[in-house]
Design an enzyme around this catalytic site. Structure first.
Site, PDB file in Angstrom:
ATOM      1  N   TYR A  57      25.528 -49.141 -17.900  1.00 32.74           N
ATOM      2  CA  TYR A  57      24.464 -49.296 -19.137  1.00 32.74           C
ATOM      3  C   TYR A  57      25.345 -49.701 -20.251  1.00 32.74           C
ATOM      4  CZ  TYR A  57      22.230 -46.000 -15.593  1.00 32.74           C
ATOM      5  OH  TYR A  57      21.861 -45.555 -14.479  1.00 32.74           O
ATOM      6  N   VAL A 108      21.376 -42.869 -12.678  1.00 32.78           N
ATOM      7  CA  VAL A 108      20.805 -41.669 -13.246  1.00 32.78           C
ATOM      8  C   VAL A 108      20.624 -40.599 -12.455  1.00 32.78           C
ATOM      9  CG1 VAL A 108      19.669 -43.044 -15.166  1.00 32.78           C
ATOM     10  CG2 VAL A 108      18.284 -42.524 -13.007  1.00 32.78           C
ATOM     11  N   SER A 121      20.452 -46.274  -9.679  1.00 33.46           N
ATOM     12  CA  SER A 121      20.819 -47.600  -9.843  1.00 33.46           C
ATOM     13  C   SER A 121      22.210 -47.816  -9.159  1.00 33.46           C
ATOM     14  CB  SER A 121      21.097 -47.603 -11.343  1.00 33.46           C
ATOM     15  OG  SER A 121      20.145 -47.860 -11.914  1.00 33.46           O
ATOM     16  N   TYR A 162      11.228 -51.536  -4.771  1.00 30.29           N
ATOM     17  CA  TYR A 162      12.353 -51.177  -5.560  1.00 30.29           C
ATOM     18  C   TYR A 162      12.440 -49.628  -5.831  1.00 30.29           C
ATOM     19  CZ  TYR A 162      14.507 -50.219 -10.352  1.00 30.29           C
ATOM     20  OH  TYR A 162      15.446 -49.694 -11.137  1.00 30.29           O
ATOM     21  N   LYS A 209      22.062 -50.742  -7.050  1.00 31.27           N
ATOM     22  CA  LYS A 209      21.886 -52.132  -7.447  1.00 31.27           C
ATOM     23  C   LYS A 209      23.327 -53.031  -7.143  1.00 31.27           C
ATOM     24  CE  LYS A 209      18.623 -50.633 -11.267  1.00 31.27           C
ATOM     25  NZ  LYS A 209      18.293 -50.202 -12.272  1.00 31.27           N
TER      26      LYS A 209
HETATM   27  N1  GLU Z   1      15.075 -45.687 -10.664  1.00 22.99           N
HETATM   28  C1  GLU Z   1      15.529 -45.808 -11.878  1.00 22.99           C
HETATM   29  C2  GLU Z   1      14.578 -46.555 -12.621  1.00 22.99           C
HETATM   30  O1  GLU Z   1      14.017 -47.757 -12.273  1.00 22.99           O
HETATM   31  C3  GLU Z   1      16.964 -46.246 -11.817  1.00 22.99           C
HETATM   32  C4  GLU Z   1      17.516 -46.329 -13.329  1.00 22.99           C
HETATM   33  C5  GLU Z   1      19.032 -45.864 -13.015  1.00 22.99           C
HETATM   34  O2  GLU Z   1      19.802 -45.273 -12.300  1.00 22.99           O
HETATM   35  O3  GLU Z   1      19.579 -46.516 -13.931  1.00 22.99           O
HETATM   36  O4  GLU Z   1      14.321 -46.275 -13.994  1.00 22.99           O
END
Ligand code: GLU
Length: 303
Positions: free
Chosen positions: A239, A257, A63, A188, A66
């Site tokens: 988060y 994560v 993430s 994604y 992002k």
């Molecule tokens: N690839 C993970 C998902 O989509 C990313 C989640 C994360 O790092 O928060 O669940």
């Protein structure tokens, strides 16, 4: 400031925490990562980078990508993005479906999975290949042409991606998603699989500390957009523990994560820390403690 000595002191301070927490288990390819890893890097505005521990070891960015996807989508497509995604903390887990139904298929922010899917959808429309565009951007900003996808992680996510598929299909039913869902999910998952080191990420995030200026001096974001991305990181980047992160660290930050966290001291430097053991919210236990030590020892926080 003697960043090198500082980082070594922080690494020693948080050493007892390295290994605590659990690596992400819902993506099998991440569950097997050695949880005793720890690395931290700082990049100054001119691109000098300091680090200690596993700071040059590539890990799964997840993430953390992002924030880069958001910046690219804003730079290429402007403010229209905000019609399809909000910028408020969700107070819910990053992969929650519940709120989406109450709020008519518009995700709360670009850093929960639903919101990130909207950003990738926008990038896919704008570029035809969101993850490759992102990869090139990250290579350019970090100066590391070897940054790459991890096909094993991408495949593992795809195989275990029912929750993300549900989010994407659900949003498509509201018209929030423009591209076919299978193509969006594929892009994604590749995006999330990008591997980078703490050094790479600290360097790549510098445009956020440089008020929107890229490594080559050209402008990616306006000063105001850079402020906005930093603000969304502060309120939504870690988060449903963004309040705790602001309280302890006091910097814009984005976690993943894979155990990485990027943090920004606007006008001063960028940091990246990595340690795979996660707390119950999905943030790296030792990583969060290290950033807490950094701002406590230096006073470098936005507050
Ligand atoms: N690839 C993970 C998902 O989509 C990313 C989640 C994360 O790092 O928060 O669940």
């Amino acid at each position: 400031m003697d960043y090198q000595a500082l980082l070594e002191r922080i690494a020693a301070d948080v050493a007892p925490l390295v290994g605590s927490g659990t690596p992400a288990e819902y993506i099998p390819a991440l569950a097997s990562v050695d949880r005793d890893r720890f690395g931290i890097a700082v990049a100054d505005l001119d691109g000098k980078v300091y680090g200690t521990g596993d700071w040059e070891h590539p890990f799964s960015t997840q993430s953390v990508t992002k924030v880069f996807a958001l910046a690219l989508a804003l730079s290429l497509g402007g403010d229209d993005l905000w019609d399809r995604v909000g910028r408020e903390p969700s107070g819910n887990p990053f992969n929650s479906l519940v709120q989406l139904e109450y709020e008519n298929g518009i995700p709360r922010n670009p850093f929960i999975n639903a919101g990130a899917l909207v950003v990738t959808d926008r990038l896919l429309t704008l570029t035809g290949d969101a993850s490759s565009e992102l990869l090139e951007f990250l290579r350019a900003e970090s100066g590391n042409p070897d940054i790459a996808f991890d096909p094993e992680v991408a495949a593992s996510e795809s195989e275990h991606g029912d929750r993300n598929a549900a989010l994407a299909h659900f949003m498509a039913s509201y018209g929030t998603i423009a591209n076919p869902v299978p193509a969006l999910l594929e892009d994604y998952f590749w995006q999330c699989s990008i591997e980078m080191s703490c050094a790479d990420l600290a360097l790549a995030a510098r445009f956020l500390a440089r008020h929107g200026l890229r490594a080559d001096g050209t402008r990616l974001l306006s000063r105001s957009e850079a402020k906005q991305v930093n603000a969304v990181m502060l309120t939504c980047g870690t988060y449903d523990a963004a309040g705790e992160f602001a309280y302890r660290v006091g910097l814009p930050g984005k976690s993943g994560v894979g155990g990485g966290i990027v943090a920004v001291v606007p006008g001063r430097c960028t940091l990246c820390v990595w340690s795979p053991g996660l707390d119950r919210h999905g943030n790296s236990v030792a990583g969060m403690a290290a950033l807490d030590r950094f701002t406590t020892l230096t006073g470098l926080s936005v507050f």
